[in-house]
Write a protein that holds these residues in place. Structure first.
Motif, PDB file in Angstrom:
ATOM      1  N   LYS A 123       0.824  -1.217   0.000  1.00 25.38           N
ATOM      2  CA  LYS A 123       0.000   0.000   0.000  1.00 25.38           C
ATOM      3  C   LYS A 123       0.858   1.268   0.000  1.00 25.38           C
ATOM      4  N   GLY A 124       2.169   1.106   0.098  1.00 22.48           N
ATOM      5  CA  GLY A 124       3.067   2.254   0.059  1.00 22.48           C
ATOM      6  C   GLY A 124       2.932   3.170   1.262  1.00 22.48           C
ATOM      7  N   LEU A 125       2.615   2.601   2.417  1.00 23.31           N
ATOM      8  CA  LEU A 125       2.400   3.403   3.623  1.00 23.31           C
ATOM      9  C   LEU A 125       3.664   3.478   4.480  1.00 23.31           C
ATOM     10  N   THR A 126       3.777   4.548   5.242  1.00 25.70           N
ATOM     11  CA  THR A 126       4.867   4.713   6.196  1.00 25.70           C
ATOM     12  C   THR A 126       4.346   4.404   7.603  1.00 25.70           C
ATOM     13  N   PHE A 127       5.281   4.224   8.536  1.00 27.28           N
ATOM     14  CA  PHE A 127       4.874   4.057   9.934  1.00 27.28           C
ATOM     15  C   PHE A 127       4.163   5.308  10.432  1.00 27.28           C
ATOM     16  N   ASP A 128       4.572   6.489   9.954  1.00 28.13           N
ATOM     17  CA  ASP A 128       3.887   7.732  10.332  1.00 28.13           C
ATOM     18  C   ASP A 128       2.422   7.708   9.903  1.00 28.13           C
ATOM     19  N   GLU A 129       2.171   7.257   8.692  1.00 29.73           N
ATOM     20  CA  GLU A 129       0.788   7.216   8.181  1.00 29.73           C
ATOM     21  C   GLU A 129      -0.045   6.174   8.927  1.00 29.73           C
ATOM     22  N   ILE A 130       0.548   5.029   9.210  1.00 34.56           N
ATOM     23  CA  ILE A 130      -0.175   3.998   9.967  1.00 34.56           C
ATOM     24  C   ILE A 130      -0.458   4.513  11.375  1.00 34.56           C
ATOM     25  N   ALA A 131       0.529   5.157  11.991  1.00 33.78           N
ATOM     26  CA  ALA A 131       0.355   5.690  13.344  1.00 33.78           C
ATOM     27  C   ALA A 131      -0.768   6.719  13.397  1.00 33.78           C
ATOM     28  N   GLU A 132      -0.847   7.555  12.388  1.00 34.88           N
ATOM     29  CA  GLU A 132      -1.912   8.558  12.347  1.00 34.88           C
ATOM     30  C   GLU A 132      -3.283   7.878  12.305  1.00 34.88           C
ATOM     31  N   ALA A 133      -3.414   6.820  11.520  1.00 31.96           N
ATOM     32  CA  ALA A 133      -4.687   6.104  11.418  1.00 31.96           C
ATOM     33  C   ALA A 133      -5.040   5.381  12.718  1.00 31.96           C
ATOM     34  N   ILE A 134      -4.022   4.943  13.450  1.00 32.91           N
ATOM     35  CA  ILE A 134      -4.243   4.191  14.690  1.00 32.91           C
ATOM     36  C   ILE A 134      -4.376   5.121  15.890  1.00 32.91           C
ATOM     37  N   GLY A 135      -3.744   6.298  15.798  1.00 30.73           N
ATOM     38  CA  GLY A 135      -3.801   7.239  16.904  1.00 30.73           C
ATOM     39  C   GLY A 135      -2.706   7.032  17.936  1.00 30.73           C
ATOM     40  N   VAL A 160       6.846   5.312  16.461  1.00 30.38           N
ATOM     41  CA  VAL A 160       7.799   4.317  16.973  1.00 30.38           C
ATOM     42  C   VAL A 160       7.065   3.229  17.743  1.00 30.38           C
ATOM     43  N   TRP A 161       6.040   3.601  18.514  1.00 32.74           N
ATOM     44  CA  TRP A 161       5.251   2.595  19.231  1.00 32.74           C
ATOM     45  C   TRP A 161       4.531   1.681  18.247  1.00 32.74           C
ATOM     46  N   PHE A 216       8.563   4.749  29.184  1.00 32.88           N
ATOM     47  CA  PHE A 216       9.590   5.072  28.197  1.00 32.88           C
ATOM     48  C   PHE A 216       8.956   5.519  26.890  1.00 32.88           C
ATOM     49  N   THR A 217       9.595   6.495  26.250  1.00 26.68           N
ATOM     50  CA  THR A 217       9.224   6.872  24.889  1.00 26.68           C
ATOM     51  C   THR A 217      10.506   7.023  24.067  1.00 26.68           C
ATOM     52  N   MET A 218      10.362   6.933  22.765  1.00 31.31           N
ATOM     53  CA  MET A 218      11.502   7.111  21.878  1.00 31.31           C
ATOM     54  C   MET A 218      11.034   7.823  20.618  1.00 31.31           C
ATOM     55  N   ASP A 219      11.860   8.770  20.177  1.00 31.94           N
ATOM     56  CA  ASP A 219      11.624   9.452  18.909  1.00 31.94           C
ATOM     57  C   ASP A 219      12.806   9.168  18.002  1.00 31.94           C
ATOM     58  N   ILE A 220      12.534   8.965  16.734  1.00 31.15           N
ATOM     59  CA  ILE A 220      13.572   8.780  15.727  1.00 31.15           C
ATOM     60  C   ILE A 220      13.302   9.790  14.635  1.00 31.15           C
ATOM     61  N   ASP A 221      14.261  10.698  14.454  1.00 30.74           N
ATOM     62  CA  ASP A 221      14.075  11.787  13.505  1.00 30.74           C
ATOM     63  C   ASP A 221      15.224  11.847  12.515  1.00 30.74           C
ATOM     64  N   LYS A 222      14.978  12.567  11.440  1.00 33.97           N
ATOM     65  CA  LYS A 222      15.978  12.816  10.412  1.00 33.97           C
ATOM     66  C   LYS A 222      16.355  14.291  10.488  1.00 33.97           C
ATOM     67  N   GLU A 223      17.641  14.554  10.603  1.00 37.19           N
ATOM     68  CA  GLU A 223      18.141  15.922  10.603  1.00 37.19           C
ATOM     69  C   GLU A 223      18.956  16.116   9.335  1.00 37.19           C
ATOM     70  N   GLU A 224      18.467  16.990   8.466  1.00 35.50           N
ATOM     71  CA  GLU A 224      19.171  17.214   7.205  1.00 35.50           C
ATOM     72  C   GLU A 224      20.457  17.980   7.472  1.00 35.50           C
ATOM     73  N   ASP A 225      21.512  17.549   6.809  1.00 30.83           N
ATOM     74  CA  ASP A 225      22.831  18.141   6.991  1.00 30.83           C
ATOM     75  C   ASP A 225      23.556  18.082   5.654  1.00 30.83           C
ATOM     76  N   PRO A 226      24.152  19.192   5.205  1.00 28.08           N
ATOM     77  CA  PRO A 226      24.851  19.196   3.913  1.00 28.08           C
ATOM     78  C   PRO A 226      25.992  18.171   3.850  1.00 28.08           C
TER      79      PRO A 226
END
Length: 153
Positions: A23-35, A39-40, A124-134
């Motif tokens: 379906k071409g979905l991301t974990f972010d999109e699935i998480a939004e649908a689940i609420g 990462v959880w 416990f919580t965890m965030d995984i992010d992308k930081e753009e860097d040249p």
């Protein structure tokens, strides 16, 4: 892969990940649908957390899964998905390497700031992010766990 009538955690994870990919979905999109937090949600899909009925039915609907998958996703999982040996997957190995190199440093700094105790992996919580860097994009992992002091008796 044909949809199953009964699932193990492993088969459920495999079917969910295939449907996610198809379906071409991301974990972010699935998480939004689940609420829930992405990462959880990824943890639950990988078999490391328990979904409630509302969460699991939202997942089934979103990914068009066989409803019989809901039972195993609501079972209490066996925590810890890695084998006893050192991980060979390069990404997982790097986390192992980080603990080998910086683990005692982390322990020393945490205990200097908080005292003798541990960081909870339950509260416990965890965030995984992308930081753009040249010079090359950066992975930012933030772990936030409650401090639990060792009790004297």
């Amino acid at each position: 892969m044909a949809k199953q009538d009964k699932y193990t955690r492993e088969l459920a994870t495999e079917e969910i990940l295939l449907a996610k990919r198809d379906k071409g979905l991301t974990f972010d999109e699935i998480a939004e649908a689940i609420g829930r937090h992405p990462v959880w949600v990824a943890s639950a899909i990988m078999g490391q957390a328990t979904m409630n009925a509302e969460e699991v039915y939202a997942l089934v609907k979103l990914l068009d899964l066989n409803p019989s998958i809901t039972t195993v996703l609501q079972d209490f999982p066996m925590k810890g998905s890695l084998e006893d040996r050192i991980p060979v997957d390069p990404l997982l190995y790097r986390f192992h390497e980080i603990l080998q190199v910086y683990g005692t440093t982390m322990k020393a700094v945490i205990q200097e700031k908080f005292g003798d105790g541990i960081m909870s992996a339950i509260d416990f919580t965890m965030d995984i992010d992308k930081e753009e860097d040249p010079a090359g994009d950066r992975v930012v992992v933030t772990m936030n766990g409650k401090f639990l002091p060792y009790k004297k008796w």
